[in-house]
Motif scaffolding. Sequence first.
Motif, short mmCIF file in Angstrom:
data_model
loop_
_atom_site.label_atom_id
_atom_site.label_comp_id
_atom_site.label_asym_id
_atom_site.label_seq_id
_atom_site.Cartn_x
_atom_site.Cartn_y
_atom_site.Cartn_z
N MET A 1 0.57 -8.86 19.29
CA MET A 1 1.31 -9.26 18.09
C MET A 1 2.45 -8.27 17.83
SD MET A 1 -0.12 -9.97 14.21
CE MET A 1 -0.99 -11.47 14.65
N THR A 2 3.60 -8.79 17.41
CA THR A 2 4.77 -7.96 17.15
C THR A 2 4.52 -7.01 15.98
OG1 THR A 2 6.18 -9.79 17.91
CG2 THR A 2 7.25 -8.02 16.68
N GLN A 3 4.83 -5.73 16.20
CA GLN A 3 4.61 -4.69 15.20
C GLN A 3 5.92 -4.43 14.44
OE1 GLN A 3 1.60 -3.01 14.83
NE2 GLN A 3 0.59 -4.09 16.51
N VAL A 4 5.90 -4.67 13.14
CA VAL A 4 7.09 -4.43 12.32
C VAL A 4 6.75 -3.42 11.23
CG1 VAL A 4 8.81 -5.44 10.77
CG2 VAL A 4 8.01 -6.74 12.76
N VAL A 5 7.55 -2.38 11.14
CA VAL A 5 7.36 -1.35 10.12
C VAL A 5 8.29 -1.63 8.94
CG1 VAL A 5 8.08 1.03 9.64
CG2 VAL A 5 6.40 0.58 11.40
N ILE A 6 7.74 -1.51 7.73
CA ILE A 6 8.53 -1.59 6.50
C ILE A 6 8.70 -0.17 6.00
CG2 ILE A 6 8.64 -2.52 4.16
CD1 ILE A 6 6.54 -4.67 5.22
N LEU A 7 9.94 0.29 5.95
CA LEU A 7 10.19 1.68 5.57
C LEU A 7 9.99 1.89 4.08
CD1 LEU A 7 13.26 3.29 7.36
CD2 LEU A 7 10.83 3.71 7.71
N ASP A 8 9.15 2.84 3.74
CA ASP A 8 8.88 3.19 2.35
C ASP A 8 9.62 4.48 2.02
OD1 ASP A 8 7.91 3.72 -0.15
OD2 ASP A 8 5.82 4.00 0.46
N TYR A 9 10.72 4.34 1.28
CA TYR A 9 11.49 5.52 0.87
C TYR A 9 11.54 5.62 -0.66
CZ TYR A 9 15.19 2.03 0.33
OH TYR A 9 15.91 0.91 -0.04
N GLY A 10 10.65 4.88 -1.31
CA GLY A 10 10.53 5.00 -2.76
C GLY A 10 11.21 3.92 -3.57
N LEU A 11 11.90 3.00 -2.90
CA LEU A 11 12.56 1.88 -3.59
C LEU A 11 12.24 0.58 -2.86
CD1 LEU A 11 16.17 3.25 -4.24
CD2 LEU A 11 14.35 3.02 -5.92
N GLY A 12 12.05 -0.49 -3.62
CA GLY A 12 11.91 -1.78 -2.96
C GLY A 12 10.58 -2.46 -3.24
N ASN A 13 10.60 -3.77 -3.15
CA ASN A 13 9.41 -4.58 -3.38
C ASN A 13 8.65 -4.70 -2.06
OD1 ASN A 13 7.51 -6.28 -4.41
ND2 ASN A 13 8.96 -7.78 -5.20
N LEU A 14 7.92 -3.65 -1.72
CA LEU A 14 7.32 -3.53 -0.39
C LEU A 14 6.23 -4.57 -0.15
CD1 LEU A 14 7.00 0.36 -0.26
CD2 LEU A 14 8.89 -1.05 0.54
N ARG A 15 5.44 -4.85 -1.15
CA ARG A 15 4.29 -5.75 -0.95
C ARG A 15 4.72 -7.17 -0.67
NH1 ARG A 15 0.51 -2.25 0.50
NH2 ARG A 15 0.57 -0.45 -0.88
N SER A 16 5.74 -7.65 -1.37
CA SER A 16 6.18 -9.03 -1.13
C SER A 16 6.84 -9.16 0.23
CB SER A 16 7.13 -9.50 -2.24
OG SER A 16 8.32 -8.76 -2.25
N VAL A 17 7.55 -8.10 0.67
CA VAL A 17 8.15 -8.13 2.02
C VAL A 17 7.04 -8.13 3.07
CG1 VAL A 17 9.56 -6.83 3.66
CG2 VAL A 17 10.29 -7.01 1.27
N LYS A 18 6.03 -7.31 2.86
CA LYS A 18 4.90 -7.26 3.79
C LYS A 18 4.21 -8.62 3.89
CE LYS A 18 0.41 -4.89 4.41
NZ LYS A 18 0.55 -4.51 5.83
N LYS A 19 3.98 -9.23 2.75
CA LYS A 19 3.32 -10.54 2.71
C LYS A 19 4.16 -11.59 3.45
CE LYS A 19 1.23 -13.79 -0.58
NZ LYS A 19 1.02 -14.08 -2.02
N GLY A 20 5.48 -11.56 3.24
CA GLY A 20 6.37 -12.51 3.91
C GLY A 20 6.37 -12.33 5.41
N LEU A 21 6.44 -11.09 5.88
CA LEU A 21 6.45 -10.81 7.32
C LEU A 21 5.12 -11.21 7.97
CD1 LEU A 21 8.25 -7.37 7.28
CD2 LEU A 21 9.04 -9.37 8.54
N GLU A 22 4.03 -10.96 7.28
CA GLU A 22 2.72 -11.34 7.83
C GLU A 22 2.57 -12.85 7.90
OE1 GLU A 22 0.03 -9.09 5.39
OE2 GLU A 22 0.22 -7.29 6.66
N LYS A 23 3.08 -13.54 6.89
CA LYS A 23 3.06 -15.00 6.90
C LYS A 23 3.90 -15.54 8.06
CE LYS A 23 3.47 -18.98 3.82
NZ LYS A 23 3.85 -19.45 2.45
N ALA A 24 4.97 -14.80 8.39
CA ALA A 24 5.86 -15.21 9.49
C ALA A 24 5.31 -14.82 10.86
CB ALA A 24 7.24 -14.59 9.29
N GLY A 25 4.21 -14.06 10.89
CA GLY A 25 3.54 -13.81 12.17
C GLY A 25 3.58 -12.40 12.70
N ALA A 26 4.02 -11.45 11.89
CA ALA A 26 4.08 -10.06 12.35
C ALA A 26 2.88 -9.26 11.87
CB ALA A 26 5.36 -9.38 11.85
N GLN A 27 2.56 -8.22 12.62
CA GLN A 27 1.62 -7.21 12.14
C GLN A 27 2.46 -6.11 11.51
OE1 GLN A 27 -1.56 -6.21 14.81
NE2 GLN A 27 -1.76 -4.14 13.98
N THR A 28 2.18 -5.79 10.24
CA THR A 28 3.08 -4.89 9.51
C THR A 28 2.39 -3.62 9.04
OG1 THR A 28 2.61 -5.92 7.38
CG2 THR A 28 4.42 -6.86 8.66
#
Length: 202
Positions: A1-28
């Motif tokens: 499975m494709t591994q995608v990292v979401i960069l956490d630098y203290g800003l951003g709606n990280l959880r919704s992005v993670k949920k969207g990427l996982e729904k699209a088929g990535a391991q995040t």
Amino acid sequence: MTQVVILDYGLGNLRSVKKGLEKAGAQTTITSDLKVMDSADGVVLPGVGAFSEGMEKLCDMKAALCDYVKERPVLGICLGMQMLLEVGEEYGIHKGLGLVPGTVKRFPVRKGYKIPHMGWNTISITQNDPFLEGIDNNSYVYFVHSYYAETKPEYTLTSTDYICPFASSVKNKNAYGTQFHPEKSGKTGLKILENFIGLCSE
């Protein structure tokens, strides 16, 4: 499975992005660890807030991200896309990552238009690219922003009109960006995330 990292630098709606990427088929993975980032197939740079604050909080991630994108795809979302550009004009002139030529400017005041640009609007496809495979012209996506990207046509994948025409998605080599939030843009956004994951697995 494709591994995608979401960069956490203290800003951003990280959880919704993670949920969207996982729904699209990535391991995040959400991380600020540069070693974890370097092991991923692709990186997403999310962001909500001011350009200057985002660039300040990236700190030592800046150089690592600029090295990473030489070989593998990076997707900037909203503020994340804006920081891919050379210069931001929010609260003064600030240097961006410089991965996509262009400038981030504030929407001019115009009677009958509210700032921020918030809600659903259409994207006009200006280039054929695998990032937009299966996306219909004039599809609706979801925006929340007061500043917009001004760049040349060769770096513009889609344009949107609100107060003035602006680049709503961009590309330069392995650097991709969407001003809109694909994770909040229904089937169209999900397809764009699937396309990005596909680029990461090539």
